[in-house]
Design a protein around this motif. Structure first.
Motif, PDB file in Angstrom:
ATOM      1  N   ASP A  65      20.208 -24.497 -32.454  1.00  0.00           N
ATOM      2  CA  ASP A  65      21.339 -24.044 -31.660  1.00  0.00           C
ATOM      3  C   ASP A  65      20.800 -22.979 -30.707  1.00  0.00           C
ATOM      4  OD1 ASP A  65      23.832 -23.619 -30.592  1.00  0.00           O
ATOM      5  OD2 ASP A  65      24.801 -23.056 -32.459  1.00  0.00           O
ATOM      6  N   GLN A  66      21.105 -21.726 -30.931  1.00  0.00           N
ATOM      7  CA  GLN A  66      20.661 -20.657 -30.034  1.00  0.00           C
ATOM      8  C   GLN A  66      19.238 -20.179 -30.329  1.00  0.00           C
ATOM      9  OE1 GLN A  66      22.621 -19.634 -27.363  1.00  0.00           O
ATOM     10  NE2 GLN A  66      23.815 -21.388 -28.069  1.00  0.00           N
ATOM     11  N   ASN A  90      16.221 -20.464 -27.990  1.00  0.00           N
ATOM     12  CA  ASN A  90      16.112 -21.865 -27.592  1.00  0.00           C
ATOM     13  C   ASN A  90      16.396 -21.933 -26.091  1.00  0.00           C
ATOM     14  OD1 ASN A  90      16.332 -24.614 -27.187  1.00  0.00           O
ATOM     15  ND2 ASN A  90      18.134 -24.865 -28.496  1.00  0.00           N
ATOM     16  N   ARG A  91      15.470 -22.441 -25.338  1.00  0.00           N
ATOM     17  CA  ARG A  91      15.646 -22.536 -23.882  1.00  0.00           C
ATOM     18  C   ARG A  91      16.386 -23.792 -23.444  1.00  0.00           C
ATOM     19  NH1 ARG A  91       9.751 -20.482 -21.726  1.00  0.00           N
ATOM     20  NH2 ARG A  91       9.956 -18.349 -22.480  1.00  0.00           N
ATOM     21  N   HIS A  92      16.760 -24.630 -24.388  1.00  0.00           N
ATOM     22  CA  HIS A  92      17.407 -25.900 -24.048  1.00  0.00           C
ATOM     23  C   HIS A  92      18.662 -26.128 -24.896  1.00  0.00           C
ATOM     24  CE1 HIS A  92      13.812 -26.750 -21.728  1.00  0.00           C
ATOM     25  NE2 HIS A  92      13.133 -26.335 -22.783  1.00  0.00           N
ATOM     26  N   THR A  93      19.527 -25.126 -24.932  1.00  0.00           N
ATOM     27  CA  THR A  93      20.722 -25.203 -25.771  1.00  0.00           C
ATOM     28  C   THR A  93      21.678 -26.310 -25.339  1.00  0.00           C
ATOM     29  OG1 THR A  93      21.766 -23.486 -24.429  1.00  0.00           O
ATOM     30  CG2 THR A  93      20.647 -22.773 -26.452  1.00  0.00           C
ATOM     31  N   GLU A  94      21.538 -26.773 -24.119  1.00  0.00           N
ATOM     32  CA  GLU A  94      22.413 -27.840 -23.643  1.00  0.00           C
ATOM     33  C   GLU A  94      22.024 -29.209 -24.214  1.00  0.00           C
ATOM     34  OE1 GLU A  94      18.949 -27.801 -20.825  1.00  0.00           O
ATOM     35  OE2 GLU A  94      20.088 -26.290 -21.912  1.00  0.00           O
ATOM     36  N   ASN A  95      20.841 -29.305 -24.821  1.00  0.00           N
ATOM     37  CA  ASN A  95      20.347 -30.563 -25.381  1.00  0.00           C
ATOM     38  C   ASN A  95      20.388 -30.539 -26.902  1.00  0.00           C
ATOM     39  OD1 ASN A  95      19.618 -31.252 -22.764  1.00  0.00           O
ATOM     40  ND2 ASN A  95      17.476 -30.758 -23.069  1.00  0.00           N
ATOM     41  N   ASP A  96      20.676 -31.679 -27.482  1.00  0.00           N
ATOM     42  CA  ASP A  96      20.434 -31.881 -28.913  1.00  0.00           C
ATOM     43  C   ASP A  96      19.057 -32.503 -29.037  1.00  0.00           C
ATOM     44  OD1 ASP A  96      22.812 -30.910 -29.843  1.00  0.00           O
ATOM     45  OD2 ASP A  96      23.758 -32.873 -30.085  1.00  0.00           O
ATOM     46  N   LYS A 155      22.143 -26.101 -35.806  1.00  0.00           N
ATOM     47  CA  LYS A 155      23.245 -27.053 -35.835  1.00  0.00           C
ATOM     48  C   LYS A 155      23.134 -27.924 -37.085  1.00  0.00           C
ATOM     49  CE  LYS A 155      23.536 -27.323 -30.793  1.00  0.00           C
ATOM     50  NZ  LYS A 155      23.289 -28.203 -29.618  1.00  0.00           N
TER      51      LYS A 155
END
Length: 150
Positions: A69-70, A31-37, A110
């Motif tokens: 998640d990751q 996932n390249r956008h782990t900082e986002n839900d 998640k």
């Protein structure tokens, strides 16, 4: 990391369909956008499996919604995996729970939910719903809330 370096086997290759249940077909990538839900939603309107008692085909629309998640599931591998249920004999509820558990094992999301909208048999349709939220997180609470509303 480039997509080519992630070791995906199905994407961009000739499609070889497997019609016997095979969770080994599932592949994941970072996932390249782990900082986002954010939600990822898949809809498979042509899912088929077999009734374990009669051997007759069962038809369904399978809906998969998850918050990554990751790792994330690669869509072509998911399609091939869902097709692998074609000759698999299992009850509707078992198919939905198996799909959810295989995806949890693959990517540890998640949150995930799987819904099966099976066509009627004998005048009754079955719509099993299964979900999971990562324990000890707000996603565990999300799973409880969405389960209550379903």
């Amino acid at each position: 990391m480039k997509r080519e370096d992630e070791g995906l086997q199905s994407l961009g290759q000739e499609t070889n369909y497997v019609f016997n249940y095979n969770p080994g077909l599932l592949e994941a990538f970072q996932n390249r956008h782990t900082e986002n839900d954010y939600w990822v939603r898949f809809n498979c309107p042509e899912f088929t499996s077999l009734c374990p008692i009669t051997g007759q085909p069962d038809f369904a629309e399978i809906r998969i919604n998850y918050v990554p998640d990751q790792l994330m599931v690669e869509s072509k591998s998911l399609k091939l995996y869902l097709f692998s249920f074609r000759n698999h004999g299992d009850f509707h509820e078992d198919c939905v729970n198996t799909i959810m558990k295989d995806l949890i094992k693959l990517m540890q999301p998640k949150y995930i939910e799987v819904i099966g909208l099976f066509t009627p048999r004998g005048g009754i349709s079955i719509h099993p719903f299964a979900n999971y939220g990562k324990p000890g997180t707000k996603y565990e609470q999300l799973a409880e809330e969405r389960f209550r509303k379903y």
